[in-house]
Structure formats: C-alpha cells, structure tokens
Design a protein around this motif. Structure first.
Motif, short mmCIF file in Angstrom:
data_model
loop_
_atom_site.label_atom_id
_atom_site.label_comp_id
_atom_site.label_asym_id
_atom_site.label_seq_id
_atom_site.Cartn_x
_atom_site.Cartn_y
_atom_site.Cartn_z
N GLN A 83 0.83 -1.20 0.00
CA GLN A 83 0.00 0.00 0.00
C GLN A 83 0.87 1.25 0.00
O GLN A 83 0.64 2.18 -0.76
CB GLN A 83 -0.93 0.02 1.22
CG GLN A 83 -1.81 1.24 1.32
CD GLN A 83 -2.89 1.27 0.27
OE1 GLN A 83 -3.59 0.29 0.08
NE2 GLN A 83 -3.04 2.39 -0.41
N ILE A 86 2.50 1.75 -3.54
CA ILE A 86 1.68 2.30 -4.63
C ILE A 86 1.20 3.72 -4.36
O ILE A 86 0.72 4.40 -5.26
CB ILE A 86 0.49 1.38 -5.02
CG1 ILE A 86 -0.55 1.30 -3.92
CG2 ILE A 86 0.98 0.01 -5.42
CD1 ILE A 86 -1.83 0.57 -4.34
N GLU A 87 1.34 4.19 -3.13
CA GLU A 87 0.98 5.57 -2.81
C GLU A 87 2.15 6.53 -3.02
O GLU A 87 1.95 7.75 -2.99
CB GLU A 87 0.48 5.66 -1.37
CG GLU A 87 -0.88 5.01 -1.17
CD GLU A 87 -1.33 4.99 0.27
OE1 GLU A 87 -0.54 5.35 1.17
OE2 GLU A 87 -2.49 4.59 0.51
N THR A 89 4.83 8.89 -4.74
CA THR A 89 4.77 9.71 -5.95
C THR A 89 6.16 9.93 -6.55
O THR A 89 6.28 10.54 -7.61
CB THR A 89 4.14 11.08 -5.64
OG1 THR A 89 4.91 11.72 -4.62
CG2 THR A 89 2.69 10.92 -5.20
N ILE A 93 5.43 3.05 -11.42
CA ILE A 93 5.05 1.64 -11.37
C ILE A 93 4.26 1.34 -12.63
O ILE A 93 3.39 2.11 -13.03
CB ILE A 93 4.19 1.34 -10.12
CG1 ILE A 93 4.99 1.63 -8.85
CG2 ILE A 93 3.69 -0.10 -10.14
CD1 ILE A 93 4.19 1.49 -7.57
N ALA A 95 1.49 -0.05 -15.12
CA ALA A 95 0.04 -0.08 -14.92
C ALA A 95 -0.45 -1.45 -14.47
O ALA A 95 -1.25 -1.56 -13.54
CB ALA A 95 -0.68 0.35 -16.20
N TRP A 98 0.56 -2.05 -10.88
CA TRP A 98 -0.20 -1.25 -9.93
C TRP A 98 -1.56 -1.89 -9.64
O TRP A 98 -1.97 -2.02 -8.49
CB TRP A 98 -0.40 0.18 -10.46
CG TRP A 98 -0.95 1.10 -9.41
CD1 TRP A 98 -0.22 1.93 -8.61
CD2 TRP A 98 -2.32 1.27 -9.04
NE1 TRP A 98 -1.06 2.60 -7.75
CE2 TRP A 98 -2.35 2.22 -7.99
CE3 TRP A 98 -3.51 0.72 -9.47
CZ2 TRP A 98 -3.54 2.62 -7.38
CZ3 TRP A 98 -4.70 1.11 -8.86
CH2 TRP A 98 -4.71 2.05 -7.84
N PHE A 101 -1.09 -5.03 -7.60
CA PHE A 101 -0.79 -4.67 -6.21
C PHE A 101 -2.06 -4.22 -5.49
O PHE A 101 -2.30 -4.59 -4.34
CB PHE A 101 0.25 -3.55 -6.14
CG PHE A 101 1.63 -3.94 -6.60
CD1 PHE A 101 2.05 -5.26 -6.63
CD2 PHE A 101 2.52 -2.97 -7.01
CE1 PHE A 101 3.33 -5.62 -7.04
CE2 PHE A 101 3.80 -3.31 -7.42
CZ PHE A 101 4.20 -4.63 -7.43
N ASP A 102 -2.88 -3.42 -6.16
CA ASP A 102 -4.12 -2.95 -5.56
C ASP A 102 -5.04 -4.12 -5.22
O ASP A 102 -5.64 -4.16 -4.16
CB ASP A 102 -4.82 -1.96 -6.50
CG ASP A 102 -6.09 -1.40 -5.88
OD1 ASP A 102 -5.99 -0.70 -4.85
OD2 ASP A 102 -7.17 -1.66 -6.43
#
Length: 112
Positions: A83, A86-87, A89, A93, A95, A98, A101-102
């Motif tokens: 988490q 992926i947050e 900036t 990463i 697409a 991402w 991972f989500d």
C-alpha cells in the motif's frame, strides 16, 4: 515488476507460473487462489495477452535461475508495505503491476 514469462507450447498457465516463479525467485508455487482470464495489453495493436495468477509460495529466495540478461531483486512485502509503495509519488510503477498490487491489498479480484 512481477515474475513473468511466456507459455511454452500449450502448457497450462499454472505450469508457466510455477516455472517462471522458480526461475526468477527460486520460490515454489504452493497454492493457487485465483487466475485471471487472458487479457489484452493493447487491444488492436498486438495480440499479446496477459493472465495473472494469485497464490502462495514456499522456499528460499535466490537468483540462481536468472538468465544472464536478467537483473532481478526480490522483495517480500506485506499488504501494508505494498500500500505504501503504490501511494509513493517519487517512483513509477507499471500499470499492470499497480492494479495487481491494488488487488493484492484489497483482495477484490473476482474470476466471475
């Protein structure tokens, strides 16, 4: 990125995933919880498709099975650590990674 590779001949996706995981991380695929359908990466531009397998693995990490051109470093991460990743900036990463991972974090993938 995530372990990835090409299907040899007409082998099942489970065999490909197990082989690539072993080659790239030295881990053994233990349990498969979900497999996505084959999905197009760039519909209309190429016939390349991707399927994603979710599961668990066992073993000891090393890169002895890597090809000479591969420079792979394995990170084992908790959902909380992914988490945070992926947050961020300050990094980019892919697409596909991402979204995978989500789904790992939220556990919301469905094969339906």
């Amino acid at each position: 990125s995530l372990p990835a590779g090409l299907i040899d001949s007409n082998e099942p996706i489970e065999t490909t995933a197990s082989r690539e995981l072993k080659e790239e991380t030295n881990l053994d695929l233990h349990t498969i919880t979900q497999i996505t359908p084959f999905l197009f990466n760039t519909s209309g531009i190429t016939n390349e498709s991707t399927a994603v397998l979710f599961g668990s693995c066992t073993g000891t990490i090393n890169n002895a099975g890597n090809e000479e051109s591969e420079n792979i470093e394995v990170f084992l991460m908790t959902k909380k650590e992914v988490q945070f990743l992926i947050e961020r900036t300050d990094i980019m990463i892919g697409a596909k990674a991402w979204f995978i991972f989500d789904k790992f974090i939220t556990g919301t993938w469905s094969n339906k």
